[in-house]
Motif scaffolding. Structure first.
Motif, PDB file in Angstrom:
ATOM      1  N   ALA A 193      36.233  27.685  38.979  1.00 12.62           N
ATOM      2  CA  ALA A 193      36.413  29.066  39.441  1.00 12.62           C
ATOM      3  C   ALA A 193      35.102  29.685  39.883  1.00 12.62           C
ATOM      4  CB  ALA A 193      37.040  29.906  38.325  1.00 12.62           C
ATOM      5  N   ILE A 194      35.214  30.601  40.833  1.00 11.90           N
ATOM      6  CA  ILE A 194      34.078  31.400  41.301  1.00 11.90           C
ATOM      7  C   ILE A 194      34.474  32.864  41.202  1.00 11.90           C
ATOM      8  CG2 ILE A 194      32.559  31.970  43.228  1.00 11.90           C
ATOM      9  CD1 ILE A 194      32.988  29.122  44.290  1.00 11.90           C
ATOM     10  N   PHE A 195      33.672  33.638  40.492  1.00 14.35           N
ATOM     11  CA  PHE A 195      33.934  35.055  40.245  1.00 14.35           C
ATOM     12  C   PHE A 195      33.366  35.896  41.386  1.00 14.35           C
ATOM     13  CE2 PHE A 195      32.508  38.864  37.490  1.00 14.35           C
ATOM     14  CZ  PHE A 195      33.682  39.554  37.743  1.00 14.35           C
ATOM     15  N   TYR A 196      34.243  36.659  42.060  1.00  7.40           N
ATOM     16  CA  TYR A 196      33.800  37.599  43.097  1.00  7.40           C
ATOM     17  C   TYR A 196      33.401  38.878  42.375  1.00  7.40           C
ATOM     18  CZ  TYR A 196      33.989  40.272  47.499  1.00  7.40           C
ATOM     19  OH  TYR A 196      33.689  41.057  48.598  1.00  7.40           O
ATOM     20  N   ASN A 197      32.122  39.010  42.090  1.00  7.18           N
ATOM     21  CA  ASN A 197      31.615  40.050  41.200  1.00  7.18           C
ATOM     22  C   ASN A 197      31.182  41.280  41.989  1.00  7.18           C
ATOM     23  OD1 ASN A 197      30.655  41.476  39.049  1.00  7.18           O
ATOM     24  ND2 ASN A 197      29.178  39.936  38.377  1.00  7.18           N
ATOM     25  N   LEU A 198      32.175  42.016  42.457  1.00  6.63           N
ATOM     26  CA  LEU A 198      31.916  43.198  43.278  1.00  6.63           C
ATOM     27  C   LEU A 198      31.214  44.309  42.516  1.00  6.63           C
ATOM     28  CD1 LEU A 198      35.239  43.635  45.295  1.00  6.63           C
ATOM     29  CD2 LEU A 198      32.953  43.414  46.267  1.00  6.63           C
ATOM     30  N   ASN A 199      31.494  44.423  41.228  1.00  6.60           N
ATOM     31  CA  ASN A 199      31.006  45.564  40.441  1.00  6.60           C
ATOM     32  C   ASN A 199      29.841  45.214  39.528  1.00  6.60           C
ATOM     33  OD1 ASN A 199      33.080  47.307  41.492  1.00  6.60           O
ATOM     34  ND2 ASN A 199      34.522  46.226  40.158  1.00  6.60           N
ATOM     35  N   ASN A 200      29.197  44.077  39.813  1.00  2.87           N
ATOM     36  CA  ASN A 200      28.039  43.651  39.005  1.00  2.87           C
ATOM     37  C   ASN A 200      28.356  43.591  37.513  1.00  2.87           C
ATOM     38  OD1 ASN A 200      26.122  43.410  41.203  1.00  2.87           O
ATOM     39  ND2 ASN A 200      26.149  45.645  41.304  1.00  2.87           N
ATOM     40  N   THR A 201      29.513  43.047  37.199  1.00  2.00           N
ATOM     41  CA  THR A 201      29.913  42.878  35.803  1.00  2.00           C
ATOM     42  C   THR A 201      29.024  41.831  35.133  1.00  2.00           C
ATOM     43  OG1 THR A 201      32.200  43.353  36.418  1.00  2.00           O
ATOM     44  CG2 THR A 201      31.836  42.266  34.287  1.00  2.00           C
ATOM     45  N   PRO A 202      28.473  42.122  33.955  1.00  3.67           N
ATOM     46  CA  PRO A 202      27.670  41.115  33.253  1.00  3.67           C
ATOM     47  C   PRO A 202      28.540  39.914  32.885  1.00  3.67           C
ATOM     48  CG  PRO A 202      27.358  43.310  32.283  1.00  3.67           C
ATOM     49  CD  PRO A 202      28.526  43.400  33.217  1.00  3.67           C
ATOM     50  N   VAL A 203      28.106  38.728  33.276  1.00  2.00           N
ATOM     51  CA  VAL A 203      28.871  37.521  32.963  1.00  2.00           C
ATOM     52  C   VAL A 203      27.948  36.431  32.439  1.00  2.00           C
ATOM     53  CG1 VAL A 203      30.759  37.922  34.595  1.00  2.00           C
ATOM     54  CG2 VAL A 203      28.706  36.733  35.370  1.00  2.00           C
ATOM     55  N   ASN A 213      26.063  32.983  32.150  1.00  5.92           N
ATOM     56  CA  ASN A 213      25.415  32.195  33.204  1.00  5.92           C
ATOM     57  C   ASN A 213      26.216  30.965  33.614  1.00  5.92           C
ATOM     58  OD1 ASN A 213      23.213  33.899  33.438  1.00  5.92           O
ATOM     59  ND2 ASN A 213      22.020  32.824  31.865  1.00  5.92           N
ATOM     60  N   SER A 214      27.156  30.560  32.773  1.00  8.26           N
ATOM     61  CA  SER A 214      27.952  29.379  33.097  1.00  8.26           C
ATOM     62  C   SER A 214      29.013  29.674  34.166  1.00  8.26           C
ATOM     63  CB  SER A 214      28.648  28.846  31.837  1.00  8.26           C
ATOM     64  OG  SER A 214      29.579  29.796  31.340  1.00  8.26           O
ATOM     65  N   ILE A 215      29.268  30.964  34.413  1.00 10.40           N
ATOM     66  CA  ILE A 215      30.282  31.363  35.390  1.00 10.40           C
ATOM     67  C   ILE A 215      29.656  31.424  36.783  1.00 10.40           C
ATOM     68  CG2 ILE A 215      31.882  33.180  36.113  1.00 10.40           C
ATOM     69  CD1 ILE A 215      32.766  31.864  33.561  1.00 10.40           C
ATOM     70  N   LYS A 216      30.211  30.674  37.704  1.00 12.47           N
ATOM     71  CA  LYS A 216      29.757  30.770  39.094  1.00 12.47           C
ATOM     72  C   LYS A 216      30.168  32.131  39.643  1.00 12.47           C
ATOM     73  CE  LYS A 216      30.655  25.817  39.838  1.00 12.47           C
ATOM     74  NZ  LYS A 216      31.392  25.601  38.577  1.00 12.47           N
ATOM     75  N   ASP A 220      38.494  38.297  41.672  1.00 12.61           N
ATOM     76  CA  ASP A 220      37.626  39.392  41.212  1.00 12.61           C
ATOM     77  C   ASP A 220      37.838  39.760  39.757  1.00 12.61           C
ATOM     78  OD1 ASP A 220      39.302  42.319  41.111  1.00 12.61           O
ATOM     79  OD2 ASP A 220      40.291  40.642  42.065  1.00 12.61           O
ATOM     80  N   ASN A 221      38.877  39.201  39.118  1.00  9.35           N
ATOM     81  CA  ASN A 221      39.190  39.592  37.746  1.00  9.35           C
ATOM     82  C   ASN A 221      38.815  38.464  36.795  1.00  9.35           C
ATOM     83  OD1 ASN A 221      40.915  39.906  35.268  1.00  9.35           O
ATOM     84  ND2 ASN A 221      41.478  41.805  36.310  1.00  9.35           N
ATOM     85  N   LEU A 222      37.865  38.740  35.916  1.00 12.97           N
ATOM     86  CA  LEU A 222      37.375  37.712  35.000  1.00 12.97           C
ATOM     87  C   LEU A 222      38.497  37.149  34.131  1.00 12.97           C
ATOM     88  CD1 LEU A 222      33.919  38.723  33.459  1.00 12.97           C
ATOM     89  CD2 LEU A 222      34.497  36.571  34.580  1.00 12.97           C
ATOM     90  N   GLU A 223      39.273  38.033  33.546  1.00 15.14           N
ATOM     91  CA  GLU A 223      40.331  37.604  32.624  1.00 15.14           C
ATOM     92  C   GLU A 223      41.432  36.851  33.364  1.00 15.14           C
ATOM     93  OE1 GLU A 223      43.733  39.556  29.661  1.00 15.14           O
ATOM     94  OE2 GLU A 223      42.454  40.845  30.872  1.00 15.14           O
ATOM     95  N   ALA A 224      41.978  37.476  34.408  1.00 16.96           N
ATOM     96  CA  ALA A 224      43.155  36.929  35.079  1.00 16.96           C
ATOM     97  C   ALA A 224      42.825  35.727  35.941  1.00 16.96           C
ATOM     98  CB  ALA A 224      43.828  38.012  35.928  1.00 16.96           C
ATOM     99  N   ASP A 225      41.787  35.856  36.774  1.00 17.67           N
ATOM    100  CA  ASP A 225      41.481  34.813  37.763  1.00 17.67           C
ATOM    101  C   ASP A 225      40.581  33.709  37.217  1.00 17.67           C
ATOM    102  OD1 ASP A 225      42.873  36.180  39.859  1.00 17.67           O
ATOM    103  OD2 ASP A 225      41.157  37.529  40.062  1.00 17.67           O
ATOM    104  N   ILE A 226      39.491  34.105  36.593  1.00 20.03           N
ATOM    105  CA  ILE A 226      38.462  33.131  36.233  1.00 20.03           C
ATOM    106  C   ILE A 226      38.802  32.401  34.936  1.00 20.03           C
ATOM    107  CG2 ILE A 226      36.008  32.773  35.851  1.00 20.03           C
ATOM    108  CD1 ILE A 226      36.952  33.819  38.722  1.00 20.03           C
ATOM    109  N   TYR A 227      38.968  33.152  33.851  1.00 21.56           N
ATOM    110  CA  TYR A 227      39.290  32.497  32.581  1.00 21.56           C
ATOM    111  C   TYR A 227      40.668  31.837  32.641  1.00 21.56           C
ATOM    112  CZ  TYR A 227      35.278  35.138  30.833  1.00 21.56           C
ATOM    113  OH  TYR A 227      34.032  35.663  30.653  1.00 21.56           O
ATOM    114  N   GLY A 228      41.596  32.466  33.357  1.00 18.76           N
ATOM    115  CA  GLY A 228      42.918  31.867  33.504  1.00 18.76           C
ATOM    116  C   GLY A 228      42.858  30.513  34.176  1.00 18.76           C
TER     117      GLY A 228
END
Length: 229
Positions: free
Chosen positions: A202-212, A214-217, A186-194
């Motif tokens: 990586a797949i981002f669990y975007n619970l809070n509708n964070t703008p990301v 388009n290349s991020i699943k 769920d954390n873009l910095e820690a989980d996804i970019y890391g």
């Protein structure tokens, strides 16, 4: 779009499978009653959560240690609420929080179903920035420990996500490769970019509708993992 070549799936735990906010609020309700702290729980949580988020960011960046994280997040919240709580009581609350947190084990909707689904075809693992003792209790008490072949926590490795060392350690422990792996968190910095920085998809669990980008699943519900895996 189904992803090919994946054999191992790494999950974050808090805020991804384990409903941290819900379980945390129940824990505070309990420890405030134990310690005779009269406070509006909803008001406390609304102030505490962003403070806790900022302290965890400092902890990830190695700018504070575990002791200061646990104490200061409570101290600062009480200060913001203009509530005088003695340092001794804050330390007691800090200890009680860790003691009781893993006794509440609400998972996110569809968490168990998706773990059953994925475990048929993939080997599952955990990578978490949480504390070793607490995270393992969460897994066992919520009865999802049986799904995971390996559990990598930052306290044991000595660094935290997004540090590449923890991802590389997890890959080695899982006896797999970055190319065959995917990280879900769920954390873009820690989980996804890391993960992406060390070649793990990586797949981002975007619970809070964070703008990301388009290349991020991304998914909004764990069941949506079936679209990828």
């Amino acid at each position: 779009m189904k992803l090919n070549g994946i054999t191992d799936i790494f999950f974050d735990l808090d805020h991804t499978l384990w409903d941290f906010d819900k379980n945390s609020k129940l824990t505070f309700d309990k420890i405030f009653k134990i310690n005779d702290i009269e406070i509006d729980l909803d008001e406390f949580v609304s102030v505490y959560e962003p403070i806790n988020f900022q302290y965890w960011k400092l902890y990830r960046e190695e700018k504070i240690d575990k002791k200061n994280l646990r104490f200061n997040r409570l101290h600062d919240t009480f200060s913001m609420l203009k509530l005088e709580v003695h340092e001794t009581t804050i330390n007691k609350l800090s200890d009680d929080y860790i003691t009781y947190l893993s006794t509440y084990n609400h998972l996110f909707s569809n968490a168990v179903d998706i773990l059953h689904y994925l475990s048929n075809d993939y080997t599952l693992h955990i990578i978490t920035n949480g504390f070793n003792q607490v995270q393992r209790k969460k897994l066992v008490n919520s009865k999802i420990d049986v799904f995971f072949k390996s559990v990598t926590d930052s306290e044991s490795v000595g660094v935290k996500k997004p540090n590449s060392k923890i991802f590389n350690h997890a890959i080695t422990a899982a006896n797999t490769s970055a190319e065959q792996s995917i990280m879900i968190g769920d954390n873009l910095e820690a989980d996804i970019y890391g993960a992406l920085d060390v070649g793990i998809d990586a797949i981002f669990y975007n619970l809070n509708n964070t703008p990301v980008d388009n290349s991020i699943k991304q998914i909004k519900d764990l069941q949506e993992l079936e679209n990828y895996l």
